[in-house]
Design an enzyme around this catalytic site. Structure first.
Site, PDB file in Angstrom:
ATOM      1  N   LYS A 201       0.855  -1.352  -0.031  1.00 29.43           N
ATOM      2  CA  LYS A 201       0.080  -0.060   0.099  1.00 29.43           C
ATOM      3  C   LYS A 201       0.924   1.225   0.181  1.00 29.43           C
ATOM      4  O   LYS A 201       0.638   2.181  -0.830  1.00 29.43           O
ATOM      5  CB  LYS A 201      -0.809  -0.012   1.261  1.00 29.43           C
ATOM      6  CG  LYS A 201      -1.556   1.246   1.422  1.00 29.43           C
ATOM      7  CD  LYS A 201      -2.690   1.818   0.378  1.00 29.43           C
ATOM      8  CE  LYS A 201      -3.151   3.385   0.721  1.00 29.43           C
ATOM      9  NZ  LYS A 201      -3.729   3.641  -0.478  1.00 29.43           N
ATOM     10  N   CYS A 255      -2.796  10.975   0.932  1.00 32.61           N
ATOM     11  CA  CYS A 255      -2.046   9.664   0.736  1.00 32.61           C
ATOM     12  C   CYS A 255      -0.811   9.840   0.149  1.00 32.61           C
ATOM     13  O   CYS A 255       0.281   9.658   0.750  1.00 32.61           O
ATOM     14  CB  CYS A 255      -2.883   8.798  -0.197  1.00 32.61           C
ATOM     15  SG  CYS A 255      -4.260   8.013   0.560  1.00 32.61           S
TER      16      CYS A 255
HETATM   17  N1  LIG Z   1      -8.867   9.764   1.703  1.00 37.62           N
HETATM   18  C1  LIG Z   1      -8.369   9.268   0.733  1.00 37.62           C
HETATM   19  O1  LIG Z   1      -8.436   9.634  -0.257  1.00 37.62           O
HETATM   20  C2  LIG Z   1      -7.699   7.751   1.325  1.00 37.62           C
HETATM   21  C3  LIG Z   1      -7.415   6.613   0.286  1.00 37.62           C
HETATM   22  C4  LIG Z   1      -6.984   5.720   0.708  1.00 37.62           C
HETATM   23  C5  LIG Z   1      -6.609   5.273   2.019  1.00 37.62           C
HETATM   24  N2  LIG Z   1      -6.805   6.199   2.740  1.00 37.62           N
HETATM   25  C6  LIG Z   1      -6.539   6.076   4.337  1.00 37.62           C
HETATM   26  O2  LIG Z   1      -7.671   5.569   4.902  1.00 37.62           O
HETATM   27  C7  LIG Z   1      -7.566   5.848   6.321  1.00 37.62           C
HETATM   28  C8  LIG Z   1      -8.853   6.966   6.622  1.00 37.62           C
HETATM   29  O3  LIG Z   1      -8.832   8.207   5.947  1.00 37.62           O
HETATM   30  P1  LIG Z   1      -9.905   8.817   5.701  1.00 37.62           P
HETATM   31  O4  LIG Z   1      -9.729   9.987   4.664  1.00 37.62           O
HETATM   32  O5  LIG Z   1     -11.146   8.254   5.753  1.00 37.62           O
HETATM   33  O6  LIG Z   1      -9.985   9.812   7.072  1.00 37.62           O
HETATM   34  P2  LIG Z   1     -10.999  10.854   7.636  1.00 37.62           P
HETATM   35  O7  LIG Z   1     -10.180  11.867   8.624  1.00 37.62           O
HETATM   36  O8  LIG Z   1     -11.864  11.352   6.589  1.00 37.62           O
HETATM   37  O9  LIG Z   1     -11.810  10.058   8.388  1.00 37.62           O
HETATM   38  C9  LIG Z   1     -11.486   9.330   9.760  1.00 37.62           C
HETATM   39  C10 LIG Z   1     -12.721   9.354  10.533  1.00 37.62           C
HETATM   40  O10 LIG Z   1     -12.535   8.471  11.647  1.00 37.62           O
HETATM   41  C11 LIG Z   1     -12.915   8.967  13.052  1.00 37.62           C
HETATM   42  N3  LIG Z   1     -12.290   8.511  14.011  1.00 37.62           N
HETATM   43  C12 LIG Z   1     -11.055   8.885  14.438  1.00 37.62           C
HETATM   44  N4  LIG Z   1     -10.570   8.138  15.604  1.00 37.62           N
HETATM   45  C13 LIG Z   1     -11.616   7.381  15.929  1.00 37.62           C
HETATM   46  C14 LIG Z   1     -11.955   6.437  16.920  1.00 37.62           C
HETATM   47  N5  LIG Z   1     -11.149   6.204  17.859  1.00 37.62           N
HETATM   48  N6  LIG Z   1     -13.087   5.855  16.775  1.00 37.62           N
HETATM   49  C15 LIG Z   1     -14.015   6.126  15.970  1.00 37.62           C
HETATM   50  N7  LIG Z   1     -13.858   6.947  15.142  1.00 37.62           N
HETATM   51  C16 LIG Z   1     -12.753   7.594  14.922  1.00 37.62           C
HETATM   52  C17 LIG Z   1     -12.915  10.695  12.847  1.00 37.62           C
HETATM   53  O11 LIG Z   1     -13.824  11.377  13.533  1.00 37.62           O
HETATM   54  C18 LIG Z   1     -13.244  10.666  11.145  1.00 37.62           C
HETATM   55  O12 LIG Z   1     -14.692  11.055  11.019  1.00 37.62           O
HETATM   56  C19 LIG Z   1      -6.411   6.440   6.754  1.00 37.62           C
HETATM   57  O13 LIG Z   1      -5.482   5.630   6.854  1.00 37.62           O
HETATM   58  C20 LIG Z   1      -5.895   7.081   4.959  1.00 37.62           C
HETATM   59  O14 LIG Z   1      -4.457   7.100   5.135  1.00 37.62           O
HETATM   60  C21 LIG Z   1      -7.461   7.311   2.387  1.00 37.62           C
END
Ligand SMILES: NC(=O)c1ccc[n+]([C@@H]2O[C@H](COP(=O)([O-])OP(=O)(O)OC[C@H]3O[C@@H](n4cnc5c(N)ncnc54)[C@H](O)[C@@H]3O)[C@@H](O)[C@H]2O)c1
Length: 406
Positions: A201, A255
């Site tokens: 990844k 990312c």
């Molecule tokens: N956004 C992208 O394009 C993308 C693409 C691939 C992978 N990712 C990966 O996916 C993961 C999530 O990214 P995202 O963009 O969705 O993040 P985000 O910030 O949009 O969402 C994360 C959510 O998790 C919640 N949260 C945080 N701690 C928590 C807890 N302990 N219990 C419950 N809820 C909790 C937050 O309130 C938030 O709503 C990351 O590791 C990121 O690197 C993101």
């Protein structure tokens, strides 16, 4: 029942997709106001097809709550940023979510971590954390890493059509998770071990970062020699084994601009190329700033308020502004006490920065030089409205021959 933990850009569409395809899903997020909005039927961000998917998932009974559920399967999609100083993964959200899952989970439940992690995180930190709670991995709980690679703007499509990777300790559990994702994923699902899933990844995004850095370096070389970098890349890419990406005003998002730092943070002695690529991409907002200065000088523009940045997001046709090149550029200007530049983004409806306009017409009426930082369809469709302006096009989307390029 599947309990999806963290309903952000990744967790929400994933939860909805499972629910649409007949799974019993509860989405949990610690953000109470997000949960209240979702219960009222309001989505926290725009994404093509998300509204329709939301409706289908609601019809199929998805629920939203701040409470962790007693489930047999958990999908963890919490943030995994890096620590600015050490460049290492900030594990706080992940560890906290895992502990909250352990507080309630059924014996034998499967914990699928979708969040991106620096390679080795599972062995170094997650296993010891779970074991310190008295759980035996492989009996009391099963661990799986199923990293997500969907792209904002095409998330719903890519959830169904991207190939997936599933890293599991136990092949039987891997098969169970593969079947689960097969409920909506129409592409190949590769089973591997957790370490390999973690590294694959992170290197996907690192590969793109390095390739973009190469294109950005080419853009600088071409500028010095007065050569069209886009033409050079187009020709080079005719070679059957060359695929150079496009230069741009910098790399943002959650990312590509983040994941390479995990490798730099963990392997500082082995990541010369990756670190250099990061530095080149991080230098691009300053480079754009120098281009703006040169164009202003050439046209005797002395007032920054005559300049407008078009686009605040990190990529086109989305509303996500995280780590965006425009925000990086504004930060640099702020550090140099350079104030007054105007900003507009059709996707950003809330006021984020000074001198941000909500009306495109008002924005262009007040400026002489427009800097296209993001290639939203909106600007492509409104090119006629800016044809009399000076244009610095950092995305190579403007058809006018007198537009300045990177
Ligand atoms: N956004 C992208 O394009 C993308 C693409 C691939 C992978 N990712 C990966 O996916 C993961 C999530 O990214 P995202 O963009 O969705 O993040 P985000 O910030 O949009 O969402 C994360 C959510 O998790 C919640 N949260 C945080 N701690 C928590 C807890 N302990 N219990 C419950 N809820 C909790 C937050 O309130 C938030 O709503 C990351 O590791 C990121 O690197 C993101």
């Amino acid at each position: 029942m599947i309990n999806v933990i963290g309903l952000g850009y990744i967790g929400l569409p994933t939860a909805l997709m499972f629910a649409k395809n007949g799974m019993n899903v509860v989405g949990t997020d610690c953000n109470e106001s997000l949960i209240n909005s979702l219960k009222e039927g309001k989505l926290p961000f725009q994404e093509e097809g998300l509204q329709e998917l939301f409706k289908q998932a609601i019809d199929n009974g998805i629920e939203f709550t701040t409470e962790y559920q007693k489930a047999d399967t958990y999908i963890i999609t919490v943030p995994t940023p890096y620590i600015k100083d050490s460049k290492k993964l900030d594990r706080r959200y992940l560890i906290s979510a895992i502990n909250s899952v352990l507080d309630v989970c059924k014996k034998g439940s499967v914990l699928i971590i979708e969040s991106t992690m620096s390679p080795g995180t599972t062995d170094k930190y997650i296993r010891p954390e779970i074991e310190s709670r008295g759980f035996i991995i492989g009996q009391d709980v099963h661990l799986v890493h199923a990293p997500e690679r969907i792209m904002p703007g095409k998330m719903i499509y890519e959830l169904e059509y991207n190939a997936r990777t599933i890293g599991a300790d136990d092949p039987e559990i891997g098969d169970y998770v593969k079947k689960l994702y097969s409920s909506f994923c129409k592409s190949e699902i590769i089973l591997t071990d957790i370490k390999t899933a973690e590294l694959s990844k992170v290197i996907e995004n690192t590969y793109r970062d390095v390739n973009i850095a190469f294109a950005n370096e080419l853009a600088k070389i071409c500028r010095r020699n007065n050569i069209d970098v886009y033409e050079v890349i187009k020709i080079a890419n005719k070679h059957p084994r060359v695929n150079i990406l496009q230069p741009g005003p910098g790399v943002g998002g959650h990312c590509i601009s983040v994941d390479p730092w995990f490798l730099v943070g963990d392997y500082p002695d082995l990541t010369n190329l990756i670190l250099t690529a990061r530095k080149i991409n991080d230098s691009m907002p300053s480079y754009v700033l120098r281009r703006i200065r040169d164009i202003m000088r050439e046209h005797n523009i002395n007032d920054l308020s005559k300049v407008g940045l078009y686009g605040l997001t990190y990529k086109e046709n989305v509303d996500d502004v995280r780590e965006s090149p425009t925000l990086q550029l504004l930060r640099i200007m702020d550090e140099h006490l350079a104030f007054g530049i105007k900003v507009f983004d059709p996707f950003v409806k809330r006021k984020l920065v000074d001198h941000q306009f909500m009306s495109f017409r008002d924005f262009i009426n007040e400026i002489e030089l427009i800097v296209i930082m993001v290639g939203h369809d909106h600007i492509k469709e409104n090119m006629e409205l800016i044809k009399d302006k000076l244009i610095l096009d950092t995305r190579n989307i403007c058809p006018f021959s007198n537009a300045y390029k990177l």
